[in-house]
Motif scaffolding. Sequence first.
Motif, PDB file in Angstrom:
ATOM      1  N   LEU A  70       0.828  -1.203   0.000  1.00 12.89           N
ATOM      2  CA  LEU A  70       0.000   0.000   0.000  1.00 12.89           C
ATOM      3  C   LEU A  70       0.864   1.255   0.000  1.00 12.89           C
ATOM      4  O   LEU A  70       0.529   2.257  -0.649  1.00 12.89           O
ATOM      5  CB  LEU A  70      -0.933  -0.003   1.207  1.00 12.89           C
ATOM      6  N   ARG A  71       1.974   1.218   0.705  1.00  9.12           N
ATOM      7  CA  ARG A  71       2.897   2.363   0.702  1.00  9.12           C
ATOM      8  C   ARG A  71       3.490   2.570  -0.681  1.00  9.12           C
ATOM      9  O   ARG A  71       3.629   3.713  -1.151  1.00  9.12           O
ATOM     10  CB  ARG A  71       4.004   2.125   1.727  1.00  9.12           C
ATOM     11  N   GLN A  74       0.881   4.097  -2.870  1.00  9.40           N
ATOM     12  CA  GLN A  74       0.737   5.516  -2.545  1.00  9.40           C
ATOM     13  C   GLN A  74       1.853   6.327  -3.200  1.00  9.40           C
ATOM     14  O   GLN A  74       1.615   7.414  -3.745  1.00  9.40           O
ATOM     15  CB  GLN A  74       0.771   5.706  -1.026  1.00  9.40           C
ATOM     16  N   ARG A  75       3.072   5.806  -3.170  1.00  5.10           N
ATOM     17  CA  ARG A  75       4.206   6.535  -3.745  1.00  5.10           C
ATOM     18  C   ARG A  75       4.055   6.745  -5.241  1.00  5.10           C
ATOM     19  O   ARG A  75       4.505   7.755  -5.786  1.00  5.10           O
ATOM     20  CB  ARG A  75       5.519   5.796  -3.440  1.00  5.10           C
ATOM     21  N   GLY A  77       1.171   6.999  -6.764  1.00  2.12           N
ATOM     22  CA  GLY A  77      -0.061   7.741  -7.023  1.00  2.12           C
ATOM     23  C   GLY A  77      -1.253   6.910  -7.450  1.00  2.12           C
ATOM     24  O   GLY A  77      -2.115   7.404  -8.182  1.00  2.12           O
ATOM     25  N   GLN A  78      -1.343   5.682  -6.976  1.00  5.05           N
ATOM     26  CA  GLN A  78      -2.476   4.835  -7.332  1.00  5.05           C
ATOM     27  C   GLN A  78      -3.629   5.008  -6.335  1.00  5.05           C
ATOM     28  O   GLN A  78      -3.411   5.305  -5.160  1.00  5.05           O
ATOM     29  CB  GLN A  78      -2.042   3.372  -7.393  1.00  5.05           C
ATOM     30  N   VAL A  82      -4.610   4.560   2.330  1.00  6.50           N
ATOM     31  CA  VAL A  82      -3.274   4.911   2.807  1.00  6.50           C
ATOM     32  C   VAL A  82      -2.914   4.059   4.019  1.00  6.50           C
ATOM     33  O   VAL A  82      -3.646   4.036   5.014  1.00  6.50           O
ATOM     34  CB  VAL A  82      -3.206   6.407   3.165  1.00  6.50           C
ATOM     35  N   ARG A  84      -1.114   3.135   7.376  1.00  7.63           N
ATOM     36  CA  ARG A  84      -0.613   3.947   8.476  1.00  7.63           C
ATOM     37  C   ARG A  84       0.274   3.163   9.446  1.00  7.63           C
ATOM     38  O   ARG A  84       1.062   3.751  10.165  1.00  7.63           O
ATOM     39  CB  ARG A  84      -1.779   4.576   9.239  1.00  7.63           C
ATOM     40  N   THR A 104      -4.975   1.259   8.373  1.00 10.63           N
ATOM     41  CA  THR A 104      -5.076   2.112   7.182  1.00 10.63           C
ATOM     42  C   THR A 104      -6.017   3.271   7.481  1.00 10.63           C
ATOM     43  O   THR A 104      -6.891   3.171   8.337  1.00 10.63           O
ATOM     44  CB  THR A 104      -5.617   1.332   5.964  1.00 10.63           C
ATOM     45  N   GLU A 105      -5.834   4.380   6.756  1.00  7.65           N
ATOM     46  CA  GLU A 105      -6.718   5.529   6.928  1.00  7.65           C
ATOM     47  C   GLU A 105      -8.109   5.198   6.396  1.00  7.65           C
ATOM     48  O   GLU A 105      -8.243   4.589   5.323  1.00  7.65           O
ATOM     49  CB  GLU A 105      -6.186   6.748   6.173  1.00  7.65           C
ATOM     50  N   LEU A 107     -11.095   6.130   4.299  1.00  4.07           N
ATOM     51  CA  LEU A 107     -11.191   6.986   3.120  1.00  4.07           C
ATOM     52  C   LEU A 107     -12.451   7.836   3.216  1.00  4.07           C
ATOM     53  O   LEU A 107     -13.568   7.328   3.120  1.00  4.07           O
ATOM     54  CB  LEU A 107     -11.218   6.131   1.852  1.00  4.07           C
TER      55      LEU A 107
END
Length: 400
Positions: A70-71, A74-75, A77-78, A82, A84, A104-105, A107
């Motif tokens: 997931l990180r 995120q890097r 831009g998919q 996010v 955590r 995870t955050e 959404l």
Amino acid sequence: MALHVVAARTDPALFRLPWSRPLAQWEDWYVVPLPLGLSRHVVRVVQVNRQFLAVKETEESIALREYDLLRDLQRIGQPAVVARGVITGRTTADGEPLPAALLTEHLHYSLPYRAVFQHGLRAEQVPALIDALVVLLVRLHLAGFFWGDVSLSNALFRRSAGGFAAFLVDAETGELRPSVSDAMREQDVTVGSENIFAELMDLQASGDTDVEVDPFAIIAQLTERYHALWEELTAAEEFGADEWYRVEQRIARLNDLGFDVDELDVRAESDRVRIQPKVVEAGHHRRELRELTGLDAEDSQARRLLNDLAAFTAHFGYDDEDREVVARRWLATIYTPIVDLLPPGLRRTIAPAEYFHEVMEHRWYLSEEAGHEVDIFESARDYIANVLPRRPPDTPSGLA
């Protein structure tokens, strides 16, 4: 074992949660009552200070791997939740080991598919929900991500200008590679078709929705739309050497679909030209809106706002002025005042860009009824008074 936290940002409040008890036994004091998708794991949403986090119990190795995936997404831009953190080393008061927990955050403005069906989804909107999942899958494949378990349950959905935007919420079975082979892409489509068919059948059998859908038609749509979008984004196109305008036409078609062409392979041989997009990136309208106004919106919402900006430009004769100057004028005189009309108690129930789009739609209906164009501010006040109170919120009551 000692409690161990791997996190992008460690909040001391995390340590006050009852990690020494199974997640299923956590009291309502800790848990925010939000609708969740179906999962093979125990999942709860908790509030840590002012942040809402989804907590999923799973094996330590799986949690750490999904956190890293997931990180990575995120890097690059998919559209994914996010990551955590990961909590490991959990034990009960008696020293018995407990599963690791992935954090995870939550959404914002998103719902699992069952909640979407329960919150006012109409039968004619179901294809838009599937289209959102198709776009998500294509974007992930273009980025080199093999999902492995495509389903409605493993995604979250936001309303976006009459349609939806989908986000990956479960990457447990995923793999990030330099590229995804055709065979792996087809496997994702096949697995997705099987899972979605079963999910829709179960949804109708459960009585959780009054929406009648044809699961056979839906999975046919999924397959057809996926291949059509993949072909448009990646296929080579050949034309005569006197038809260079077709390069611009291809780029324009991709822009209309919400994609930018970052790299185009062009080969000219004698009287023929062959072009093939090499690198395409989603978010064309979103980036354009952000550059002009600083606003962040889903791509369909951004396209709607850009259309209103274009109408504003034409109406006031600003065509010869600098576009960024006009955009700031539109932002100050139209968009921001319309958003400011939202009562404070309703601002967490609908995303600002989605609210603006729905006000524009409402204005069109009012103008049709009146036989003349209705003022936008009058339309917004009527929408807030007569439509928004009956509209299902995009943010569940636990977060409002």
